[in-house]
Scaffold this active site. Structure first.
Site, PDB file in Angstrom:
ATOM      1  N   TYR A  52       0.845  -1.199   0.000  1.00 53.34           N
ATOM      2  CA  TYR A  52       0.000   0.000   0.000  1.00 53.34           C
ATOM      3  C   TYR A  52       0.880   1.249   0.000  1.00 53.34           C
ATOM      4  O   TYR A  52       0.949   1.972  -0.970  1.00 53.34           O
ATOM      5  CB  TYR A  52      -0.953  -0.015   1.188  1.00 53.34           C
ATOM      6  N   SER A  64      -6.414   1.056  -4.442  1.00 52.10           N
ATOM      7  CA  SER A  64      -6.497   2.492  -4.187  1.00 52.10           C
ATOM      8  C   SER A  64      -5.103   3.099  -4.319  1.00 52.10           C
ATOM      9  O   SER A  64      -4.520   3.062  -5.394  1.00 52.10           O
ATOM     10  CB  SER A  64      -7.122   2.753  -2.817  1.00 52.10           C
ATOM     11  N   ASP A  81     -17.809   3.717  -7.881  1.00 52.91           N
ATOM     12  CA  ASP A  81     -16.727   4.174  -7.003  1.00 52.91           C
ATOM     13  C   ASP A  81     -16.686   5.697  -7.046  1.00 52.91           C
ATOM     14  O   ASP A  81     -16.221   6.291  -8.022  1.00 52.91           O
ATOM     15  CB  ASP A  81     -15.389   3.587  -7.463  1.00 52.91           C
ATOM     16  N   HIS A 112     -16.004   1.638  -3.868  1.00 52.36           N
ATOM     17  CA  HIS A 112     -14.571   1.597  -3.567  1.00 52.36           C
ATOM     18  C   HIS A 112     -14.265   0.509  -2.526  1.00 52.36           C
ATOM     19  O   HIS A 112     -13.781   0.800  -1.430  1.00 52.36           O
ATOM     20  CB  HIS A 112     -14.118   2.969  -3.067  1.00 52.36           C
TER      21      HIS A 112
END
Length: 751
Positions: free
Chosen positions: A494, A575, A679, A721
């Site tokens: 991430y 993301s 999203d 999302h």
């Protein structure tokens, strides 16, 4: 890159849709001309975009139909998902509230039981909200007297929420319906007469319905209201707004003693906020008299902290004396105290910053005790401390894993602690903190039929990155594997917004390891919060490239240590992690056999123009600033797709090496981009534009193109999302993406 797998059914010749390019769209960024030929894909409700989505779905379907493992994956995942799951209970008066899913229900239901030994009863079942499971429960708030439940529902995974209210004792709904709620909390006042919440103004045009399609407009002018039970939303009391600062976001919170409402004010996703408070007991005519007393209806908030200098999170208060969790002059966080009545400018440390560990959270319990939660080398440490002095009373032993939640109040001696790890599906501990030495007693333990933790092992390694920094990484696999480079590996990352990637249990990970022989890995790269704010800042803004270097170094370590090979290394992230995967794929296409990028931020020059994207400039920067534009253009996935065979052919010619780069094929890895049509956080246009760009630049599907590895998109319908998805949608997506990865990397099924 390695060639396509020959196992299972061969791939058919792929013909990708030719997306229209508008070469007249060129933006001038500080003297640099940047084409944006797929700008039309930002009009998500247009017929042309819908036709493009449909045609790409057909390509993806053709590829997925050849992935032989889909049926077996679905069977195994469905079997393992079919187990009871619980969340930690929270207590209001004598009643306990908790979420529970008996197995394959689309969503967990909210249960209530009166007394710890009472009979559990379903209070609110989100599975009744819609026939297809696309309406989910977004937030809940139970009044302090346990009499009323306010809850927010979200349609198709949207961030927009509608709040409704029901009585707990008879499950009857009140007429209350609150719309246009987003980025909010339900904060009840102690009298149970109503609650604070945050919302945006309804759009001027077409603002009557929230389910009419994705809304991509920038969200501005957040406001705080108080809602009285049994009244229309039009009668709600406006408590705070600031038209001079339309980008501010406000989160209200009522102190446990009910005397104050605290307002946390933020402008971006950066861990800094302003801090306002209002003494509710000082309102002469109560909240009902606010309009007449204060003219415009706003509460008389006092600005305790009026600069975006640090983060402040409320822990507790005794009268005018408040204790906050803060990173002010403490990048690994500390607890500090201020008396807003006597000396609002004078702050004292209660629990100073630790030399190494990050203070993740603190919960005031049983009068004057603190249950504090540290993160040390990505492993959690629990301690009991004094709220008054901050001194350590005793440690609370806990296994290596993640504390996912602590539920307790100062009025109770009972605390629930939610724990999980890579090999522990979940344990909820009950702890009586009134005891001299509290014991962690198992209240509930989640068991997954068919999962034997003794078959697997989890370990932590530290590997050097490009600049020599040691990066931690967890590696989970079946026990006793040979490090011969033959194993498929899944590398997840991430690296943004100070978010820590800590050990969590995953049914999907178990199936990948047990039935496909995967080694699964989580790299704790810079940009996250694993070592506090310094670690976060080392992977943001001008230093964002460090995230990509750290992730690439993780892949190189896994190859050099013998866990896998480039042709069998799959990278995945969502993301900000989707950005990570796409950027690394652009920079090192030779290192990976497959790439799975979920809901990624792909257009780094325009992300701030949609919904809440403006809040991410704290981590990325903004193209409207010249210096920051030059950071962004260097790694923006949309703007850095290159033909690797041309680059490597030139390098080979220059070095007189006709085999190119180490003998690896010059193409991108097999790629699946994942997004969802609703999203409204990272809008789908990011993925659509990047998909079209990759297929165009790499000449995917064209005769003679070296790019034979597929580049496809999985576009979920009526979803958002990654929030509020049903169990079936979670299973369906996991089946598709991992069957694709296994097919492309030539991975065989293990019975």
């Amino acid at each position: 890159m390695g060639s396509l797998a020959t196992a299972d059914e061969p791939l058919p010749p792929l013909k990708y849709p030719q997306a229209r390019r508008d070469d007249d769209i060129v933006d001038d960024y500080h003297g640099v001309l940047v084409p944006d030929p797929y700008r039309w894909m930002e009009e998500l409700d247009s017929k042309e975009v819908k036709e493009f989505v449909d045609s790409q779905a057909a390509v993806a379907s053709a590829v997925l139909s050849t992935c032989d493992h889909r049926g077996r994956l679905r069977g195994q995942l469905t079997a393992l998902f079919d187990h009871p799951r619980f969340r930690a209970p929270f207590k209001r008066r004598g009643s306990y509230f908790y979420f529970h899913n008996p197995g394959l229900r689309p969503h967990s239901a909210l249960y209530v039981q009166h007394g710890l030994g009472g009979e559990p009863d379903v209070l609110l079942d989100p599975n009744t909200f819609s026939e297809d499971g696309t309406v989910s429960l977004g937030m809940v708030g139970v009044s302090d007297d346990g009499e009323h439940l306010a809850y927010g529902t979200s349609a198709s995974g949207s961030d927009w929420v509608t709040i409704r209210v029901m009585r707990v004792r008879d499950k009857e709904h009140l007429p209350d319906t609150l719309s246009w709620v987003k980025f909010s909390r339900i904060a009840w006042t102690h009298d149970g007469g109503g609650f604070f919440y945050s919302r945006f103004p309804a759009p001027r045009e077409g603002g009557g319905a929230m389910d009419s399609g994705i809304k991509t407009d920038v969200n501005l002018n957040h406001e705080v209201y108080y809602h009285f039970l049994g009244t229309e939303q039009s009668q709600d009391v406006l408590c705070w707004r600031d038209p001079d600062h339309p980008k501010y976001i406000y989160i209200p919170e009522v102190t446990e003693d009910g005397k104050y409402v605290i307002l946390s004010v933020s402008e971006t996703s950066e861990p800094v906020n302003k801090l306002y408070y209002c003494d509710l007991s000082a309102l002469a005519h109560g909240l009902g008299g606010t309009k007449s007393t204060h003219g415009n209806g706003m509460l008389p908030f006092v600005k305790l902290v009026d600069r975006f200098e640090a983060y402040y999170g409320l822990i507790a208060n005794d009268g005018t004396e408040f204790t906050f969790l803060t990173n002010n002059d403490a990048p690994r966080y500390k607890l500090a105290r201020v008396d807003v009545g006597d000396e609002p400018e004078s702050w004292t440390d209660v629990v100073p910053e630790d030399e190494k560990a990050v203070l993740e959270s603190a919960c005031a319990v049983h009068g004057h005790k603190l249950l504090v939660n540290y993160l040390s080398d990505v492993k959690y440490v629990l301690q009991m401390r004094s709220l008054v002095t901050g001194e350590l009373l005793h440690g609370i032993p806990i296994d290596i894993g993640t504390v996912n939640g602590i539920s307790g109040r100062r009025s109770d001696s009972e605390v629930f602690i939610e724990f999980a790890s890579f090999l522990t599906p979940g344990i909820i501990y009950r702890c009586d903190v009134s005891a001299e030495i509290p014991e962690m007693n198992v209240y509930r333990e989640i068991s997954v039929p068919g999962f034997d933790r003794n078959e697997f092992e989890a370990k932590q390694v530290f590997y050097p990155t490009k600049d020599g920094t040691k990066i931690p990484m967890f590696i989970v696999s079946k026990k006793g594997i040979e490090l011969d480079g033959s194993h498929p590996a899944l590398l997840f990352g991430y690296g943004g917004f100070g978010m820590s990637m800590t050990p969590q249990f995953s049914v999907t990970r178990v199936v990948l390891m047990r039935n496909l022989g995967f080694v699964t890995c989580v790299a704790n790269i810079r940009g996250g919060g694993e070592y506090g704010e310094d670690w976060h800042r080392a992977g943001s803004l001008a230093k964002k490239q460090n995230c990509f270097d750290d992730f690439v170094a993780a892949g190189e370590f896994l190859v050099s240590a013998g866990y896998t090979s480039p042709a069998r290394l799959c990278i995945e992230g969502g993301s900000n992690g989707g950005l990570l995967v796409a950027a690394c794929m652009n920079q090192r296409p030779d290192l990976f056999g497959c790439a799975l990028a979920h809901v990624g931020v792909m257009d780094m020059l325009r992300f701030h123009k949609f919904t809440i994207g403006r809040a991410w400039t704290c981590d990325f920067g903004c193209s409207e600033n010249e210096e920051e534009f030059h950071w962004l253009i260097k790694y923006s996935p949309l703007h850095n797709v290159r033909r690797p065979w041309e680059k490597w052919a030139a390098a080979a010619a220059a070095s007189c090496n006709p085999s190119g780069r180490g003998g690896l094929g010059g193409q991108y890895p097999s790629t699946m981009l994942l997004t969802a049509d609703h999203d409204d956080r990272v809008v789908p246009s990011h993925t659509l534009k990047f998909l079209a760009t990759m297929q165009h630049v790499l000449r995917a599907g064209a005769e003679g193109s070296p790019q034979t590895n597929p580049i496809i998109a999985r576009i979920e319908r009526n979803s958002g999302h990654c929030c509020g998805r049903s169990t079936q949608k979670i299973i369906d997506e996991a089946v598709d993406r991992y069957a694709f990865a296994a097919k492309m990397m030539g991975v065989s099924w293990i019975d």
